[in-house]
Design an enzyme around this catalytic site. Sequence first.
Site, PDB file in Angstrom:
ATOM      1  N   THR A  72       4.916 -68.480 -16.870  1.00 34.45           N
ATOM      2  CA  THR A  72       4.605 -69.439 -15.803  1.00 34.45           C
ATOM      3  C   THR A  72       4.878 -68.916 -14.401  1.00 34.45           C
ATOM      4  O   THR A  72       3.984 -68.892 -13.547  1.00 34.45           O
ATOM      5  CB  THR A  72       5.377 -70.746 -16.037  1.00 34.45           C
ATOM      6  OG1 THR A  72       4.940 -71.309 -17.276  1.00 34.45           O
ATOM      7  CG2 THR A  72       5.124 -71.743 -14.909  1.00 34.45           C
ATOM      8  N   ASP A 238      -2.168 -70.902 -15.494  1.00 39.78           N
ATOM      9  CA  ASP A 238      -1.397 -69.661 -15.412  1.00 39.78           C
ATOM     10  C   ASP A 238      -1.538 -68.801 -16.659  1.00 39.78           C
ATOM     11  O   ASP A 238      -1.472 -67.586 -16.585  1.00 39.78           O
ATOM     12  CB  ASP A 238       0.084 -69.971 -15.157  1.00 39.78           C
ATOM     13  CG  ASP A 238       0.628 -71.049 -16.093  1.00 39.78           C
ATOM     14  OD1 ASP A 238      -0.154 -71.664 -16.846  1.00 39.78           O
ATOM     15  OD2 ASP A 238       1.845 -71.301 -16.055  1.00 39.78           O
ATOM     16  N   HIS A 339       3.776 -68.263 -25.263  1.00 40.01           N
ATOM     17  CA  HIS A 339       2.944 -67.383 -24.444  1.00 40.01           C
ATOM     18  C   HIS A 339       3.865 -66.332 -23.845  1.00 40.01           C
ATOM     19  O   HIS A 339       5.086 -66.399 -23.997  1.00 40.01           O
ATOM     20  CB  HIS A 339       2.239 -68.187 -23.345  1.00 40.01           C
ATOM     21  CG  HIS A 339       3.167 -69.030 -22.529  1.00 40.01           C
ATOM     22  ND1 HIS A 339       3.819 -68.560 -21.402  1.00 40.01           N
ATOM     23  CD2 HIS A 339       3.586 -70.320 -22.694  1.00 40.01           C
ATOM     24  CE1 HIS A 339       4.580 -69.514 -20.907  1.00 40.01           C
ATOM     25  NE2 HIS A 339       4.467 -70.597 -21.663  1.00 40.01           N
TER      26      HIS A 339
END
Length: 477
Positions: A72, A238, A339
């Site tokens: 992020t 993002d 992620h």
Amino acid sequence: MTSNLLWVSFLLAALTLSITFSLQPDQPKVLLVSFDGFRWDYLYRVPTPHFHHVKEYGVHVKQVTNIFITKTYPNHYTLITGLFAENHGIVANDMFDPVLNKSFSLDNMNIYDSEFWEEATPIWITNQRAGHTSGAAMWPGTDVKIHKSFPTYYMPYNESVSFEERVAKIIEWFTSKEPINLGLLYWEEPDDMGHLLGPDSPLMGPVISDIDQRLGYLIRMLKKAKLWNVLNLIITSDHGMTQCSEERIIELDQYLDKDHYTLIDKSPVAAILPKEGRFDEVYEALAHAHPNLTVYKKEEIPDRWHYKHNSRIQPILAVADEGWYILRNKSDDFLLGNHGYDNALAEMHPMFLAHGPAFRKNFTKEAMNSTDLYPLLCHLLNITAVPHNGSLRNVQDLLSSPTPRASPYTQSPPLLHGSVKPRENEQEEPYAYFIGVSLGSIIVIVFLIIFIKHLIRSQIPALPDFQAEISQPLLQA
């Protein structure tokens, strides 16, 4: 007759100046929206009519390659600086800077130390230095004092503030007496639920539908405020998200003595700081520990990641294969979705849509890089970009006008940490505008002088006609 002529001339001069000043384009407006963790293919998972409405009447990019690591804070800072992580310095959500001897962690919320952010200049500062105003509703980093400056208006981060409240603030700032020309809007979903449920869960369908409804609300509010047709709206994210499983876990305790290293950043990219004298031991223990774990010495990190020329990148980097999870042991927290993986993986890619007077309609582009957004934003705002890793040329075909207002800076060279050079071909204001203003001003000033002079003369009472008497021969008396 002379008086009427002067009045006509004055009015023509005023009209000339008015037209000249009208040559200056209206201050362009840009709203950048990020839905955290919105993977590119979520657009097709369930019906998303509002996203598709933007796509139909604007532009869509199929593949956006974001930066490594796909987390992020690094990626949000890239979106508004155009830099790779090694250049802007926000290399992870959790960092340690050996030069500053300081840590940065979302868990501890010690993210407000300006020194971590000042290796780059975010766009709101550049915009404000150009004499404009910016507003940010929860965008990561906007409530940090960077280079002694905040956005003109901003909301201190508070996850409990609703999407509707954030939108209301953005609308208020765009429509105030001194309106912003740049707005930044952030929403935590679908990232939070993607972590909790995993992106493959059927329960993600309602989450995506909810995001679409929120976008619909934003569009309605922009239309109500008469901004929809004059504002350039960019909707992106993002990173994406991938499905994890408790059957795909790599436990560091099986290979390393916990007293021999410090784990700086966690799964799926473990940033490892060996204790003094333990580097070789830690590296050798991990190098062939697991078939789904790739371990790099800092200097061996692949160049394509642009992720080694910064002191905050640790001496050893352990990267899990997609869908695999790195834990110290199974007592650590585990998430079904995650992620941070290789940015070449499709499941890590975000989406990109845009709508507004600057963009084409119903146009789809195959690919772009997230670093390209920054020069695009600067172009839309008509401000001069600072050095970056993006390319305006890469995204120029998204624009309705085939020729940019200023000479495009086609491609910044890869910028190494500490070696940023001033960019060339910086944007300039159109010469025609300045020439027109100058000539118009001169014309008006000249006519004003003539007009005032005439006005003064017309107001002076006529002198008695005694000059004729004086001119008569004195001997007549």
